[in-house]
Design a protein around this motif. Structure first.
Motif, mmCIF file in Angstrom:
data_model
loop_
_atom_site.group_PDB
_atom_site.id
_atom_site.type_symbol
_atom_site.label_atom_id
_atom_site.label_comp_id
_atom_site.label_asym_id
_atom_site.label_seq_id
_atom_site.Cartn_x
_atom_site.Cartn_y
_atom_site.Cartn_z
ATOM 1 N N ASN A 159 0.834 -1.192 0.000
ATOM 2 C CA ASN A 159 0.000 0.000 0.000
ATOM 3 C C ASN A 159 0.875 1.251 0.000
ATOM 4 O OD1 ASN A 159 -2.444 -1.453 0.133
ATOM 5 N ND2 ASN A 159 -2.190 -1.690 2.337
ATOM 6 N N ASP A 169 1.281 -7.163 -5.938
ATOM 7 C CA ASP A 169 0.169 -6.218 -6.058
ATOM 8 C C ASP A 169 0.527 -4.910 -5.360
ATOM 9 O OD1 ASP A 169 -1.462 -7.975 -7.427
ATOM 10 O OD2 ASP A 169 -2.334 -8.793 -5.592
ATOM 11 N N SER A 181 -1.305 -1.164 -4.238
ATOM 12 C CA SER A 181 -2.481 -0.324 -4.086
ATOM 13 C C SER A 181 -1.984 1.098 -3.809
ATOM 14 C CB SER A 181 -3.336 -0.813 -2.921
ATOM 15 O OG SER A 181 -4.380 0.081 -2.673
#
Length: 173
Positions: free
Chosen positions: A2, A32, A34
Motif C-alpha cells: 500500500n 500487487d 495499491s
C-alpha cells in the motif's frame, strides 16, 4: 503493498512519479500494489475567513466569502487530484479530506507501507529547512516508511552550511 501519495501543489508530480516507479518495479516482480492519492484541505484558513466575515459584516444577507473560498479550494483540490491520477496512469484511490493537514496525512499513513512526500520548504539547499512544518510532522510521526522526494534536482553538497566552530576550553590549544 500500500502506497500513500501526499498530493500537494508544487510537489505532487515528483511524488506521483516515484509512486509510478515503485508500482512498475513491484508489478514486474509479481506483487500487487495499491495506491492512494491524498490531498488535505487545511480547514484553518476557512475558519479565519468565516470569523472575520461575521465580525465585520454581521449576519446579514451578504454572501459569505469563506464559503466562496471553501468552494474554490475544493474545486482546485479536485482538479489537482484528477491531474495526479491522470499522470500516474494506474488504478488508484483518490481521497480529498479537510482537517489538520499533518494529522490527517499521518493518520492515513496508518494503513500504508510507504507514504511518499515532497520537500516543500527551502529547496535551494540541503538541510532541515527543506521541509515545511506539516511535512516535518509527517516525517517524524508517520507509522510507516517515508519516501522523501526532491520535487526537482537536489541542491549540491556545497549547499550544506559549514560546521560551527569548536569551542575550546580554557587551557586547550
Amino acid at each position: 503493498m500500500n502506497i500513500l501519495v501526499w498530493v500537494v501543489a508544487g510537489t505532487w508530480p515528483a511524488c506521483v512519479g516515484a509512486a509510478k516507479d515503485i508500482a512498475e518495479v513491484r508489478h514486474r516482480a509479481g506483487q500487487d500494489v495499491s495506491i492512494t492519492l491524498l490531498h488535505v484541505i487545511d480547514d484553518a484558513p476557512h475558519e479565519v475567513a468565516a470569523g472575520a466575515f461575521d465580525a465585520l459584516m454581521g449576519r446579514g444577507r451578504h454572501r459569505d466569502p469563506a464559503e466562496q473560498i471553501r468552494q474554490l479550494t475544493q474545486e482546485a483540490a479536485e482538479d489537482m487530484l484528477a491531474a495526479a491520477h491522470h499522470e500516474l496512469g494506474l488504478p488508484a484511490t483518490r481521497r480529498l479530506v479537510t482537517g489538520r493537514v499533518e494529522r490527517v496525512v499521518t493518520a492515513a499513513a496508518q494503513d500504508a507501507d510507504y507514504v511518499i512526500v515532497g520537500r516543500d520548504g527551502d529547496r535551494s539547499r540541503l538541510g532541515p529547512d527543506s521541509l515545511g512544518r506539516h511535512t516535518r510532522f509527517v516525517v517524524d510521526h508517520a507509522p510507516c516508511a517515508v519516501m522523501l522526494i526532491w520535487p526537482e534536482t537536489a541542491p549540491s553538497l556545497g549547499s550544506i552550511p559549514p560546521p560551527p566552530p569548536r569551542h575550546q576550553r580554557p587551557g586547550e590549544a
